[in-house]
Design a protein around this motif. Structure first.
Motif, short mmCIF file in Angstrom:
data_model
loop_
_atom_site.label_atom_id
_atom_site.label_comp_id
_atom_site.label_asym_id
_atom_site.label_seq_id
_atom_site.Cartn_x
_atom_site.Cartn_y
_atom_site.Cartn_z
N TYR A 180 -20.81 -17.33 -13.42
CA TYR A 180 -19.49 -17.20 -12.80
C TYR A 180 -18.72 -18.50 -12.93
O TYR A 180 -19.31 -19.59 -13.06
CB TYR A 180 -19.62 -16.83 -11.33
N MET A 181 -17.41 -18.37 -12.87
CA MET A 181 -16.52 -19.53 -12.78
C MET A 181 -15.67 -19.36 -11.52
O MET A 181 -15.33 -18.23 -11.14
CB MET A 181 -15.64 -19.68 -14.01
N HIS A 215 -4.00 -21.23 -0.30
CA HIS A 215 -4.72 -21.40 -1.55
C HIS A 215 -5.13 -20.05 -2.14
O HIS A 215 -5.31 -19.08 -1.41
CB HIS A 215 -5.98 -22.26 -1.36
N MET A 216 -5.28 -20.03 -3.45
CA MET A 216 -5.84 -18.88 -4.15
C MET A 216 -7.25 -19.21 -4.59
O MET A 216 -7.49 -20.21 -5.28
CB MET A 216 -4.99 -18.52 -5.38
N LEU A 217 -8.20 -18.40 -4.15
CA LEU A 217 -9.60 -18.58 -4.51
C LEU A 217 -9.99 -17.51 -5.52
O LEU A 217 -9.91 -16.31 -5.22
CB LEU A 217 -10.48 -18.48 -3.25
N SER A 218 -10.37 -17.92 -6.71
CA SER A 218 -10.70 -16.98 -7.78
C SER A 218 -12.17 -17.10 -8.15
O SER A 218 -12.69 -18.21 -8.34
CB SER A 218 -9.84 -17.26 -9.02
N ILE A 219 -12.84 -15.96 -8.26
CA ILE A 219 -14.24 -15.88 -8.68
C ILE A 219 -14.30 -14.92 -9.87
O ILE A 219 -13.92 -13.75 -9.74
CB ILE A 219 -15.16 -15.36 -7.56
N SER A 225 -4.27 -12.67 -14.04
CA SER A 225 -4.83 -13.91 -14.57
C SER A 225 -5.54 -14.67 -13.45
O SER A 225 -5.27 -14.47 -12.27
CB SER A 225 -3.72 -14.77 -15.18
N TYR A 226 -6.46 -15.55 -13.84
CA TYR A 226 -7.24 -16.31 -12.89
C TYR A 226 -7.21 -17.79 -13.29
O TYR A 226 -7.31 -18.11 -14.47
CB TYR A 226 -8.70 -15.84 -12.87
N ILE A 227 -7.08 -18.65 -12.32
CA ILE A 227 -7.16 -20.09 -12.55
C ILE A 227 -8.51 -20.57 -12.04
O ILE A 227 -8.82 -20.43 -10.86
CB ILE A 227 -6.02 -20.84 -11.84
N VAL A 228 -9.32 -21.11 -12.94
CA VAL A 228 -10.67 -21.55 -12.57
C VAL A 228 -10.90 -22.98 -13.07
O VAL A 228 -10.21 -23.46 -13.96
CB VAL A 228 -11.75 -20.62 -13.16
N GLN A 229 -11.88 -23.64 -12.46
CA GLN A 229 -12.28 -24.98 -12.88
C GLN A 229 -13.42 -24.89 -13.90
O GLN A 229 -14.15 -23.91 -13.92
CB GLN A 229 -12.72 -25.81 -11.67
N PRO A 230 -13.54 -25.91 -14.76
CA PRO A 230 -14.58 -25.89 -15.81
C PRO A 230 -15.96 -26.14 -15.24
O PRO A 230 -16.56 -27.21 -15.42
CB PRO A 230 -14.13 -27.02 -16.75
#
Length: 254
Positions: free
Chosen positions: A135-136, A108-112, A16-21
């Motif tokens: 991309y998010m 931190h976790m950086l997700s692309i 799973s990935y946590i991203v910003q809107p």
């Protein structure tokens, strides 16, 4: 965190990935596209540093573990970020020295995540030349309360294999999956004698000692074992190839 007790659910959570809107146009299929995206990431990191700054440089360093989907773009993007950070550091060390990409000990976790790829007319040609993909991105603090923390860096039973190798956790996960699908391992395996071939730096050897309580572990590898493994009383490090070790093992009636 309780879902990690089931290794199958843990595997799904780790994908799973946590991203910003926020939608970012780009193209990670090209070197230029990765360089442009690296600038976006760098600006976001600097923004987070400013928001969290308390005047103490030592507390503001950000170490990111990065995950990219699709993963084929990750190596090129990591290289682009490294080049950018080195360039920024050379010109203004105070600005960029706090940001690094590293898979362990991260803050931190950086997700692309690629959420759309252009598939219209002449898409293969345009894919190489234009920013047609969307991309998010997400930057999340890594804590034990968040699913984004890699289970390879967490262990909840009081043991720790981080200083040895990730192989410690691979064996742990394999055994948990086996027991989930087929039941517990035979109890006679606990306290038995074990042979670990190609053991350096000793992740499996350490897990065999700590989890199974093996009375003896023959750890065979020409390479060096980690000090924490080498110093275990029940570990005998045979610093030779397995072909050469077999006669000695037979003589020892192992």
């Amino acid at each position: 965190r309780g879902l990690y007790a089931n290794p199958f659910l843990a595997r799904a959570i780790n994908k799973s990935y946590i991203v910003q809107p926020r939608i970012i146009e780009g193209n990670l299929s090209t070197e230029q596209g990765c360089s442009d995206f690296a600038k976006v990431i760098h600006d976001e990191i600097q923004r987070v540093e400013v928001l969290s700054s308390n005047g103490d440089d030592d507390d503001n360093s950000i170490v990111c573990r990065m995950q990219v989907f699709p993963p084929k773009h990750q190596a090129r993007l990591v290289q682009s970020i490294g080049n950018l950070v080195n360039k920024k550091t050379a010109t203004n060390a105070q600005t960029s020295k706090k940001f690094t990409i590293f898979p362990r000990g991260f803050t931190h976790m950086l997700s692309i995540v690629e959420v759309h790829r252009y598939k219209g007319r002449d898409w293969k040609h345009r894919l190489r030349d234009e920013n047609n993909n969307l991309y998010m991105m997400g930057l999340s603090p890594a804590t034990n309360d968040l699913d984004v923390v890699d289970t390879n860096n967490i262990i909840g039973d009081g043991t720790n294999g981080d200083e040895v190798s990730r192989a410690y956790y691979k064996l742990k996960e394999a055994l948990e999956m086996y027991e989930t699908s087929r039941g517990e391992l035979p109890r006679e395996l606990y306290g038995s004698i074990a042979l670990d071939c190609g053991s350096a730096p000793g992740g499996w050897t350490k897990y065999l000692v700590e989890h199974f309580g093996c009375g003896k572990v023959y750890s065979v590898d020409p390479g060096e074992l980690a000090p924490s493994v080498r110093e275990m009383e029940v570990v005998e490090h045979m610093q030779i190839k397995i072909q050469d070790a077999l006669p000695k093992l037979l003589d020892d009636k192992a």
